[in-house]
Design a protein around this motif. Structure first.
Motif, short mmCIF file in Angstrom:
data_model
loop_
_atom_site.label_atom_id
_atom_site.label_comp_id
_atom_site.label_asym_id
_atom_site.label_seq_id
_atom_site.Cartn_x
_atom_site.Cartn_y
_atom_site.Cartn_z
N LEU A 1 57.01 134.35 62.62
CA LEU A 1 56.09 135.47 62.44
C LEU A 1 56.75 136.83 62.65
O LEU A 1 56.14 137.86 62.36
N GLU B 1 56.72 127.28 65.05
CA GLU B 1 57.69 128.14 65.74
C GLU B 1 57.25 129.61 65.67
O GLU B 1 56.94 130.13 64.60
N GLU B 2 57.19 130.25 66.83
CA GLU B 2 56.75 131.64 66.88
C GLU B 2 57.67 132.56 66.09
O GLU B 2 57.23 133.59 65.55
N ARG C 1 57.09 138.79 65.11
CA ARG C 1 56.12 139.69 65.73
C ARG C 1 56.77 140.97 66.24
O ARG C 1 56.24 142.08 66.05
N ASP D 1 48.26 140.75 67.95
CA ASP D 1 49.70 140.90 68.16
C ASP D 1 50.12 142.35 67.99
O ASP D 1 51.05 142.82 68.64
N GLN E 1 46.13 132.22 65.59
CA GLN E 1 47.10 132.79 66.51
C GLN E 1 47.71 131.69 67.39
O GLN E 1 48.93 131.68 67.63
N PRO F 1 51.78 124.11 68.08
CA PRO F 1 51.99 125.34 67.32
C PRO F 1 53.29 125.31 66.52
O PRO F 1 54.23 124.58 66.85
N ASN G 1 50.43 129.89 65.82
CA ASN G 1 51.46 130.78 65.26
C ASN G 1 51.43 130.75 63.73
O ASN G 1 52.45 130.85 63.06
N ARG G 2 50.22 130.64 63.20
CA ARG G 2 50.06 130.58 61.74
C ARG G 2 49.87 131.96 61.12
O ARG G 2 50.12 132.15 59.93
#
Length: 744
Positions: free
Chosen positions: A588, A584-585, A590, A548, A484, A582, A487-488
């Motif tokens: 994901l 790039e978010e 989310r 998440d 987490q 990390p 951001n994997r």
């Protein structure tokens, strides 16, 4: 996590074994002294011993009497007067067995008094179910009985509840089987069954009054006052720990369950284990005698009635290839009918506790018939002696095979995974991250060490989803947390994981005894020596890892997790790990995944049922009242059964439709360590079921077996997580349709 001594003492419900087979040479006063010195100098928290003495006394009393029904206020007052503030001093002066033994003897007296009083009450038969009284569902915070008279009143009301509960259980089973409740097949009368249960408890407590067992109860309580995961392991408990980590042993491959008549019954059989191959020992057969060396004589057959279950297991285990002779009473055999069988011991592998996988292939041409791998990791097992089994090795093989099958996304299921070997989780994190920092470990001096994965390049770089629950702890939290933080992966599951952020190390106490002392039964100490932190700097201690996407969970109804454990260490934060950058978010998606998931969960009848159950259980726990009135209780049961029947009827019809829809939308394949190198994967469906490794007795709590199985073997949480994985594959393939394109 607390209450281990009581579980050892009462949950096994098997009793009466001579203390003669225990070593009389090991000085447990010396063991207590060395254990205390080690904890004072090496435990992470560095507590001052004088600050813990009263907690040690209270923890011992709680472990022996968690429901606060045996020790009276007078008992506790006398213990506090004699030992208050002195437990630590007595430990260091090699006198710890004085309070341990004296308190245990009083405990034994109270158990005997209760059993005799129960026998008197059941003989009088004055336990009618028309009472307007009620008892507390949980006495965890209740006051202790003020004196023996109050204790007897408490014992009586609890016995009234046990009689009523047993009568109602039989009524429910009888209705389901079309029998007369007074003639439930294979069971003694209600009073006789309860008498046997109390007699077993009494014998078990008496059998536990020997130096080794008393030391284990007491030292476990002493250790637990430092934190919930610091523990003392006797030699027998250490052997059980080793078996759990190795996932195998040499024996006959059965699970034993103590019975009220003193025998042990077979509650599970390992498929293709020695007993299963022999075909002479089945579920619900009862063992009454063991000839460990198969000498064959009548004098060699040892009566094991009321013997502790762990000692029966020790007698049945042995060297691979040797034989053990058992005297059994076959299930459904006529009274007095016994049979003797001989089984060759062999290596028993608990394959059901090893990693395994499934492949779910979409039949939708629009998404390119996407494939999701679903990988179940029950624990982070590792044999420290032989190197195998190794969960990281097993998981790597499964992932590589799934990649050959062209998966577009992967789910790691960590539900119920309580942790294991730190080296394994670090190596496994490298499968998805490559050679990056995984976890920070801080010792008592404040020194921080960054542990890195060595895997370069990563084994798998595609879309990744992690499924957790409240029972995901320790090493599971390290893996979920680091994936987490980078951001994997997208995390899905309960509101948080367990919240265990500490590291333990097992130490043989015998190493610290004088060279001339007998250390053969000294046991082991498992102290907390470090805390671990995420690469972001936050500890998971108490707070766990928050997913998440949160799903409703049965754990929401209970106080479950580190935050509810006594003596838990505090949460804190340290500096971020250098080099932990990390991804790039946005890669994901989310927020988009949350929206799609929320729509499915809101429309799910099974999640609705779960939310109803959570609310009802919370109300019952807050009320903390259990009526002793038969009419009132039976009305509650009638409502519960009507609710169950209504739900099951609705589910049976809906599950048929869901199963049909699943076959139209997906193809399911199974992948185990046994077939990971096979040319073709096993496709499930059309009469082909998932492989099982353990044959068990399956029965609902109400005695029925009519609850329908989840369609396609997908629980609500598993089904929703797989849907999220397919969503993530779709969004990753077409980011311009799902939101901001990911950036590297």
């Amino acid at each position: 996590m607390q209450g281990k001594p009581l579980l050892i003492l009462l949950a096994a419900l098997a009793v009466m074994n001579s203390a003669a087979d225990l070593s009389a040479e090991t000085d447990f006063n010396a063991v207590g002294r060395e254990m205390t010195k080690f904890l004072s100098n090496r435990h992470y928290a560095r507590y001052k011993l004088e600050h813990l003495s009263d907690k040690m006394l209270e923890q011992y009393l709680t472990d022996l009497d968690p429901q606060r029904i045996l020790f009276t206020e007078g008992d506790v007052a006398s213990f506090r007067q004699e030992y208050g503030g002195r437990i630590g001093e007595l430990l260091l002066k090699s006198r710890s067995m004085e309070p341990a033994t004296r308190i245990y003897r009083r405990f034994e007296e109270r158990v005997i008094q209760r059993e005799e009083y129960v026998r008197e009450l059941l003989g009088a038969g004055d336990l009618g179910s028309g009472s307007k009284e009620a008892i507390l569902r949980s006495r965890k915070k209740a006051p202790r009985p003020i004196n023996e008279k109050a204790a007897r009143m408490l014992w009586k009301t609890r016995l009234m509840n046990e009689v009523l509960s047993e009568e109602m259980r039989r009524e429910s089973r009888a209705r389901a089987a079309g029998q007369n409740p007074e003639e439930v097949e294979g069971e003694p009368g209600v009073e006789e069954k309860l008498l046997r249960s109390y007699a077993r408890g009494r014998r078990n407590v008496i059998a536990g009054n020997n130096p080794e067992d008393v030391a284990e109860f007491f030292f476990s309580a002493v250790a637990a006052t430092y934190d919930p995961h610091t523990d003392y392991l006797s030699m027998r408990e250490n052997e059980r720990f080793r078996v759990r980590m190795r996932r195998g042993l040499v024996g006959i491959g059965v699970t034993l369950r103590p019975e009220d008549d003193g025998s042990v019954s077979i509650s599970a059989v390992v498929i293709d284990g020695p007993a299963d191959r022999a075909g002479t020992l089945g579920l619900e057969d009862r063992i009454v005698g063991v000839d460990s060396s198969n000498r064959g004589g009548e004098a060699d057959m040892e009566d094991i009635l009321f013997m502790k279950t762990d000692r029966i297991v020790e007698k049945i285990k042995g060297k691979e290839g040797t034989k053990v002779r058992l005297r059994i009473r076959p299930h459904r055999a006529a009274p007095g009918v016994f049979r003797e069988i001989v089984i060759v011991r062999g290596k028993v592998e608990y394959k059901g506790q090893l990693a395994r996988a499934e492949l779910i292939q979409s039949r939708d041409d629009n998404n390119g018939e996407a494939r999701v791998g679903f990988l179940k990791i029950p624990s982070f097992y590792y044999d420290f002696e032989d190197g195998l089994p190794s969960v990281s090795r097993d998981v790597e093989m499964l992932i590589r095979r799934l990649q050959k099958e062209g998966i577009g996304g992967l789910v790691l299921d960590l539900q119920g995974n309580g942790g294991g070997a730190l080296r394994e989780v670090i190596r496994m994190a490298g499968f998805f991250l490559g050679g990056k920092p995984v976890v920070q470990v801080r010792d008592a001096s404040g020194r921080v060490e960054v542990r890195r994965a060595r895997m370069t390049p990563p084994v798998y770089e595609g879309p990744l989803v992690i499924l957790t629950d409240k029972a995901s702890a320790s090493a599971s939290e390290i893996l979920a947390g680091v994936l987490q933080d980078y951001n994997r992966a997208v995390l899905v599951g309960d509101s948080s994981t367990f919240g265990k952020g500490t590291v333990q190390n097992k130490v043989a106490i015998g190493r610290y005894l004088p060279s001339f002392a007998d250390a053969s039964r000294a046991g082991y100490l498992k102290p907390t020596i470090q805390k671990y932190y995420r690469v972001s700097g936050s500890s998971v201690q108490l707070v766990g890892v928050q997913p998440d996407i949160v799903l409703p969970s049965r754990y929401d109804a209970y106080e479950y997790g580190e935050v509810f454990e006594p003596h838990a260490l505090q949460h804190d934060v340290i500096a971020k790990s250098p080099g932990s950058v990390p991804l790039e978010e946005s890669r994901l998606f989310r927020e988009s995944l949350r929206e799609r998931s929320a729509a499915r969960v809101d429309s799910s009848a099974d999640f609705d049922y779960l939310r109803e159950d959570i609310a009802r259980i919370k109300r019952e726990r807050e009320d903390n009242r259990l009526s002793l009135n038969g009419s009132e209780r039976r009305a509650e049961v009638a409502l519960r059964e009507e609710r169950r029947k209504t739900r099951n009827a609705e589910r049976q019809m809906r599950f048929v439709r869901m199963e049909k829809s699943d076959r139209e939308k997906y193809r399911f394949y199974e992948l185990t360590l046994d077939n990971v190198e096979a040319g073709k994967m096993k496709e499930l469906g059309e009469g082909v079921e998932r492989t099982i490794y353990l044959r068990t007795l399956e029965e609902d709590l109400d005695g029925t077996r009519d609850a329908p199985s989840w369609p396609s073997g997908l629980s609500p949480a598993k089904r929703e997580t797989i849907s999220i994985a397919f969503d993530l594959i779709e969004m990753t393939r077409a980011p311009h349709q799902a939101g901001t394109a990911p950036q590297d």
